[in-house]
Design an enzyme around this catalytic site. Sequence first.
Site, PDB file in Angstrom:
ATOM      1  N   THR A 254     -11.631  13.081 -63.948  1.00  0.00           N
ATOM      2  CA  THR A 254     -10.376  14.230 -64.403  1.00  0.00           C
ATOM      3  C   THR A 254     -10.179  15.199 -63.010  1.00  0.00           C
ATOM      4  O   THR A 254      -9.747  16.448 -63.564  1.00  0.00           O
ATOM      5  CB  THR A 254     -10.286  14.422 -65.644  1.00  0.00           C
ATOM      6  OG1 THR A 254     -11.435  14.634 -66.015  1.00  0.00           O
ATOM      7  CG2 THR A 254      -9.461  12.694 -66.341  1.00  0.00           C
TER       8      THR A 254
ATOM      9  N   GLY B 234      -9.256  17.740 -60.512  1.00  0.00           N
ATOM     10  CA  GLY B 234      -8.277  18.380 -59.632  1.00  0.00           C
ATOM     11  C   GLY B 234      -6.694  18.616 -61.376  1.00  0.00           C
ATOM     12  O   GLY B 234      -6.076  18.741 -60.448  1.00  0.00           O
TER      13      GLY B 234
ATOM     14  N   CYS C  63      -5.320  21.610 -60.718  1.00  0.00           N
ATOM     15  CA  CYS C  63      -4.844  21.988 -59.558  1.00  0.00           C
ATOM     16  C   CYS C  63      -3.024  20.936 -59.035  1.00  0.00           C
ATOM     17  O   CYS C  63      -2.243  21.958 -58.861  1.00  0.00           O
ATOM     18  CB  CYS C  63      -5.527  21.757 -58.273  1.00  0.00           C
ATOM     19  SG  CYS C  63      -7.377  22.718 -58.507  1.00  0.00           S
TER      20      CYS C  63
END
Length: 265
Positions: free
Chosen positions: A205, A207, A210
């Site tokens: 998971t 990122g 962002c």
Amino acid sequence: MSLPNVLTVAGSDSGGGAGIQADLKTMLALGVHGMSVVTAVTAQNSLGVQGAWELPAEAVRAQYRSVVDDIGVRAVKTGMLASAELVETVAELLKDTDAPAVVDPVGVSKHGDPLLAASALDSVRGALLPLATVATPNLDEVTQLTGVRVESDSDLRRAAEAVLGYGPRWVLIKGGHLSGDAVDLLTDGAEEHWLRAPRLDNRHTHGTGCTLASAVACGLAKGLTVPAAVTAAKEYVTGAIAAGFALGGGIGPVDHGWALRQGPA
């Protein structure tokens, strides 16, 4: 054909799973033209952050002005800003930009590595959050900014009120670190939108934060309302998490191109 221009102001992730790299992949997948202002460079892989070096404020300002003054922008997303000086520099730039801003107040990496100096928290609270169209803190960042600890869905409203106290128009409290379904709360203090998705059995998971903030910025650049942009972003991120893949020896990234590889229906 003219694509909406979206600008990410964030740090570089050399492993390609988060930061500028995740933002630009998200923007490509969602049909906008992605542009970037690099605020810091990290040595980073699936195991963690081995080093981080912030850029001078002058370099950040020059990148931003170069892009915005010539190309223009329909939405801005901020991520890792590292220091009080960079937070205040970016806030100064956002004040003069007529576009919605999605502020992801990045404090720590997926692996727990610090990405924001403690001395910068006051600048985030006082200078950056008041400029946010949408702020997207996770639960650790809520605690870092407000002192509020979220232990269940019922605490999300209290967390949202605390963050709204610093001035963003909307706040999206991401409850992904809780147990049970992945529940997020979007609110402007008057409206509430609860977004739920099943928790997926996938450890890869890296990122997600962002990616979600960038997806929201894409929706706003396309003219969606904040609730519509956040709802679409949640759906995109849920698919990206489901398709997350192993990379290196640690936590792999979400798959930003999952929808592109599904092919025609």
